[in-house]
Design an enzyme around this catalytic site. Structure first.
Site, PDB file in Angstrom:
ATOM      1  N   GLU A 124      10.170  -6.149  -0.631  1.00 18.67           N
ATOM      2  CA  GLU A 124      11.149  -6.061  -1.702  1.00 18.67           C
ATOM      3  C   GLU A 124      12.240  -5.029  -1.413  1.00 18.67           C
ATOM      4  O   GLU A 124      12.416  -4.059  -2.138  1.00 18.67           O
ATOM      5  CB  GLU A 124      10.444  -5.792  -3.044  1.00 18.67           C
ATOM      6  CG  GLU A 124       9.558  -6.980  -3.384  1.00 18.67           C
ATOM      7  CD  GLU A 124       8.809  -6.879  -4.694  1.00 18.67           C
ATOM      8  OE1 GLU A 124       8.286  -5.798  -4.989  1.00 18.67           O
ATOM      9  OE2 GLU A 124       8.729  -7.882  -5.410  1.00 18.67           O
ATOM     10  N   GLU A 178       1.903 -12.792  -1.395  1.00 23.81           N
ATOM     11  CA  GLU A 178       1.246 -12.310  -2.614  1.00 23.81           C
ATOM     12  C   GLU A 178       1.068 -13.510  -3.527  1.00 23.81           C
ATOM     13  O   GLU A 178       1.989 -14.320  -3.676  1.00 23.81           O
ATOM     14  CB  GLU A 178       2.100 -11.259  -3.340  1.00 23.81           C
ATOM     15  CG  GLU A 178       2.234  -9.960  -2.572  1.00 23.81           C
ATOM     16  CD  GLU A 178       3.111  -8.920  -3.281  1.00 23.81           C
ATOM     17  OE1 GLU A 178       3.166  -8.910  -4.522  1.00 23.81           O
ATOM     18  OE2 GLU A 178       3.742  -8.131  -2.556  1.00 23.81           O
TER      19      GLU A 178
HETATM   20  C1  GAL Z   1       5.207  -7.743  -6.249  1.00 30.89           C
HETATM   21  C2  GAL Z   1       5.251  -6.504  -5.400  1.00 30.89           C
HETATM   22  C3  GAL Z   1       3.975  -5.716  -5.464  1.00 30.89           C
HETATM   23  C4  GAL Z   1       3.546  -5.556  -6.896  1.00 30.89           C
HETATM   24  C5  GAL Z   1       3.383  -6.896  -7.518  1.00 30.89           C
HETATM   25  C6  GAL Z   1       2.995  -6.819  -8.968  1.00 30.89           C
HETATM   26  O1  GAL Z   1       6.479  -8.165  -6.554  1.00 30.89           O
HETATM   27  O2  GAL Z   1       5.520  -6.818  -4.068  1.00 30.89           O
HETATM   28  O3  GAL Z   1       4.189  -4.470  -4.882  1.00 30.89           O
HETATM   29  O4  GAL Z   1       4.514  -4.860  -7.579  1.00 30.89           O
HETATM   30  O5  GAL Z   1       4.593  -7.580  -7.484  1.00 30.89           O
HETATM   31  O6  GAL Z   1       1.847  -6.119  -9.182  1.00 30.89           O
END
Ligand code: GAL
Length: 954
Positions: free
Chosen positions: A412, A482
């Protein structure tokens, strides 16, 4: 200003060029971990530098443990932790930082050990300091650095004394580097990784690069060690003895996360012997797929932040090992080191036990999203040297780990020239690995298309290659770096993602967000989360979104994930007499596993034995015959359970450890019915304010049961409310809607029950009600119909929605209060909690627990603990049979109390046990960051009929 470097773009001054990291024997290394003197000042320029001078008297300073974060020591007198997700906790004015800049002056006086060699040089190494440091040794300023989770070394041989060396380190909480470290986590300043003095004899190894590839066509590995100092490389097990720079090819066993073969070797230079652990493997992007040793890999991964509930990001080796063992034992095969290179020892463990690693650079500038990425450091040439420095420090440190197969530029950080420069540098420096970065949808710099939290439908489109995007992107393999946000109860929908990953080659799996809740152990609150330290700006419990609780106990989410990604599939083959076993490993055959069958009648195991399954190769299936079902259980529900367990001890789990399982139903359950009456059953009998029906007494005015036999029962009525989960509270990325908000707006948390009629009839007691929220025209017409055979009592509930309900229901069932209950037994899914979209890991069997044991301790209290597919349950002296099977929840507090609590310590058990018998529950989804439950798991308000048969246990 003396601390100018704090606020400039540069990565630092004075440090040696980065190089490979390797563990050194004690003789060559002096750990400077331990007790240091500390003085914390509120601003960066509150104190002068005189503390760095030899002879400075720090006798009245506090003590702090290094490695550590000063805000987690000293009971708050050194300041407090603060949590924000992506908002910078200071004005965004890069590279400047606030005047209020907590500054920790650290002092350590040390002697060299007696046997410290007199010859050669010495290097002082810092493995991690947040957010920057200025270092003096014996009064000499040796340099400054930023890059919190990266190593920095300084040549100090010329400054060392035999005794009384004074090491002074000034650490500022904020620096220009903080703009590059805006990861979603606690802000925790300090020297949080090891500090070591390394002896460097003349002719010792400098940097070296082990290139160990594997040719799957020939079964041979090729080794070449590049070193900036000439030397020899030996690998006794392979008969290798070559010069650095020389190449050799020999037959080897390759390294993979499944079979992590490492060869011990040594690099001998004139002055030093460096231990090597060599894993031969070749990583490539070929045919649109990420391949290792010629085979496509399916990542069953997790994002791991470094976390310990007491020491924050200062982790000891045992904690790191525990993480790796827990991952291996839960069938994980991959880890993304979100969002920075981990402690180097963690990667040694990944090499040793076998995990694919995406090593991520310490770079995130997420806070710039608040200003539409204007001034983003990732797209500003003034910052590029700092970005390149970070890339180099990661790659050089970690390049000799076979487990690291992908470099990630960071997280990010928007898009921009700095990222491109990093990718170009990495690609040029290391051609043996792939490059990842999620933030650039065009994929111009990367070797794979990566996304976070995409919904199932979109992932399927990507799998089908119908997603569009740049030409380059369309040709790339896909990962979800993620997904499945493990915050609170959940994540839901894992099995549905996994089905997609397994159906489409282009989908090479994903990494659940995230490994562990970052709860901080707190004397009053149990665990603290954002806001608990009085932060003005914070993001609450968004920092508690892991598969492990902060004490590293697996949450139900991890148990679910283990089942969803099991590497062996065991399913009915449709004939009833055999079971289909499929090897889902990418590399290993099934020879390491033993298979066991068992046969259950009414949930109880009545026979078991071992099952012979061929050592299937990856991807192969076989139908394996089951024995004859044991006779004598024809009248009850029966099923097979087949388990795959480790046939022998491994490095990460003992023999017998369960890897996978499946259940094959045989005969269905006879539904509970009232038996023909043993004696003539009287219909309801109205007495003095009481109606009697079989074993039960009802309040004649309300029609509510007061007792079933000798068991006191109260408050039985329809219930639709649950204490919203973190996922219910989230806003679905796709639809923009939030279930908990809809529910509260509708008033589902304060339903009114209007009694329309209590009708004692000839055979039944009928109670008619309308259940509806205030201020709304919607309602649920609810009829309770009670019958009995004399001993047992049946409740049939019928619910019909009145009006078009604009939202799903949280739950639909009845709740009742019992005066006491402790042990709970049931035949149904278990042993753990299970919701419609988190049900894979719950197996059908007889289970036993206690009311307290049914609770899942999510850090922010919320709906939890439901047991699914319950055929019958025994609790508080009652036996309850369901038609159809139901969800069972029991707790010592009400849903309203659960809903109001912010920490577990807010929940005080009362005497009453509240029991929910649910016909249906709304799914869980993962809308705390991502999509809400898939349509098939949403609980729509529609006509429903369900019944329970109650009897008193004797
Ligand atoms: C993503 C980010 C993580 C964390 C997650 C939400 O966007 O990369 O670091 O913030 O969201 O828990």
């Amino acid at each position: 200003m003396t601390n100018h470097y704090v606020e400039d773009y540069s990565p630092g001054r004075g440090a040696l060029t980065p190089r490979a990291w390797y563990p050194l024997s004690d003789a060559k290394a002096l750990s400077l971990n331990g007790s240091w003197r500390l003085r914390v000042s509120p601003t960066a320029d509150a104190e002068d530098d005189s503390f760095a001078e030899p002879g400075f008297d720090a006798g009245d300073w506090a003590r702090v443990v290094v490695p550590g974060h000063w805000v987690l020591q000293g009971d708050g007198c050194f300041g407090r932790p603060a949590y924000t997700n992506h908002r910078y906790p200071f004005p965004v004015d890069p590279p400047r930082v606030p005047t209020e800049n907590p500054t920790g002056d650290h002092l350590r006086v040390f002697d060299l050990p007696e046997d410290w060699p007199a010859d050669g040089g010495a290097v002082l190494r810092f493995d991690g300091v947040e957010s920057c440091a200025r270092v003096w040794l014996n009064g000499t300023d040796i340099g400054e650095f930023k890059g919190s989770r990266l190593p920095h070394e300084f040549a100090v041989g010329h400054l060392l004394e035999r005794s009384g060396n004074v090491l002074a380190v000034r650490v500022h909480q904020w620096s220009a580097g903080s703009y590059l470290e805006d990861q979603d986590q606690w802000w925790l300043p300090g020297i949080f990784r090891d500090v070591t003095l390394l002896h460097r004899p003349a002719g010792s190894a400098g940097d070296f690069f082990v290139h160990a590839s594997y040719d799957h066509h020939t079964g041979r590995g090729t080794l070449l060690v590049d070193s900036d100092i000439e030397g020899r490389v030996t690998v006794p097990a392979l008969g290798i003895d070559i010069a650095t720079g020389e190449t050799v090819t020999v037959p080897v066993c390759p390294w993979s996360a499944e079979v992590p073969t490492l060869y011990e070797g040594e690099l001998t230079t004139e002055g030093e012997r460096v231990p090597l652990r060599i894993g031969f493997r070749t990583v490539e992007s070929a045919d649109g797929l990420i391949k290792v040793n010629g085979r496509a890999v399916l990542f069953k991964g997790v994002n791991r932040h470094e976390w310990h509930r007491e020491t924050g990001r200062a982790l000891d080796l045992e904690t790191m090992r525990q993480d790796v063992l827990l991952m291996k034992r839960h069938n994980l095969n991959a880890v993304r080191t979100s969002h920075y290179p981990p402690h180097p020892a963690f990667l040694d463990l990944c090499d040793e036990y076998g995990l694919w690693v995406i090593d991520e650079c310490d770079l995130e500038t997420h806070g710039f999203v608040e200003q539409a990425w204007r001034d983003n450091p990732a797209d500003d040439d003034r910052w590029t040297p700092a970005l390149l420095d970070r890339a180099a420090r990661m790659v050089e440190r970690d390049k000799n780990h076979p487990s690291v197969i992908i470099w990630s530029l960071g997280n990010e950080a928007g898009t921009g020239r700095g990222l491109t420069a990093m990718a170009e540098w990495i690609h040029a420096r290391d051609t043996s690995r792939l490059v990842h970065y999620e933030g650039d949808g065009s994929c111009r710099d990367t070797d794979m298309y990566s996304r976070m939290y995409a919904g199932h439908a979109e992932v399927e489109q990507i799998g089908k290659e119908l997603d569009g995007g740049t030409r380059k992107r369309r040709e790339l393999p896909f990962i979800l770096c993620e997904y499945a946000h493990a915050m609170g109860n959940g994540p839901g929908g894992l099995a549905d993602y996994q089905r997609l990953f397994e159906a489409y080659d282009r989908l090479q799996g994903g990494f659940v967000w995230e490994w562990i809740d970052h709860g901080i152990a707190h004397p009053g609150l149990g665990y603290a989360y954002g806001g608990d330290f009085g932060e003005e700006l914070h993001d609450g419990n968004f920092v508690c979104d892991g598969l492990l609780f902060p004490d590293r106990r697996p949450s139900p989410g991890l148990v679910e994930y283990k089942k969803v990604i099991e590497p062996v599939r065991i399913v009915p083959d449709g004939t009833g007499g055999s079971v289909r076993v499929t090897n889902g490993y990418d590399f290993a055959d099934l020879s390491a596993l033993a298979f066991e069958w068992s046969y259950q009648a009414d949930g109880e195991t009545v026979a078991s034995g071992s099952l012979s399954v061929p050592a299937l190769a990856p991807g192969e299936s076989a139908d394996v015959k089951l024995p004859q079902p044991p006779a004598g259980h024809e009248a009850v529900e029966t099923q097979w359970t087949v388990r795959a367990v480790l046939a022998a001890d491994t490095a990460w789990a003992p023999e017998g450890h369960e890897i996978a399982w499946g259940q094959i139903p045989v005969a269905a359950r006879p539904l509970p019915v009232l038996r023909p009456a043993v004696r003539p059953v009287l219909g309801p009998v109205a007495g003095d304010g009481v109606i009697t029906l079989g074993p039960a007494a009802f309040d004649a005015r309300t029609g509510a049961p007061k007792a079933i036999g000798a068991i006191e029962v109260s408050d039985l009525r329809l219930d639709v409310w649950r204490a919203p989960t973190d996922n219910d509270e989230g806003t679905d990325w796709l639809t923009g809607s939030c279930d908990a908000k809809l529910w509260r707006d509708l008033g589902l948390h304060r339903m009114r029950h209007r009694l329309d009629a209590v009708e004692p009839g000839e055979n039944a007691l009928t109670v008619r009600t309308r259940v509806a929220p205030a201020a709304s025209e919607f309602g649920l017409t609810t009829v309770y119909r009670w019958t009995s055979d004399g001993d047992r009592l049946r409740l049939a509930v019928s619910v019909s929605p009145d009006g078009e309900w604009p939202a799903p229901l949280p739950r639909l069932g009845v709740r009742l209060a019992l005066a006491c209950a402790d042990t709970v037994r049931w035949f149904g899914a278990g042993p753990g909690e299970a919701y419609p979209d988190t049900k894979s890991a719950a197996r059908l069997a007889r289970h036993e627990s206690t009311v307290d044991g049914l609770q899942t301790p999510y850090l922010r209290p919320q709906e939890n603990g439901a047991r699914a597919d319950v055929r019958w349950a025994e609790i508080g002296g009652l036996r309850i049979e369901g038609d159809p099977a139901f969800h069972l929840t029991a707790r010592r507090w009400t849903t309203e109390q659960l809903d109001a609590a912010t920490h577990l310590t807010d929940l005080t058990p009362g005497d009453t046990v509240w029991v929910n018998l649910d016909h249906a529950l709304h799914g869980i989804g993962t809308a705390s960051c991502g999509p809400s439950p898939l349509p098939q798991y949403q609980l729509r308000a529609q006509r429903a009929e369900f019944s329970f048969v109650f009897s008193q246990l004797h």
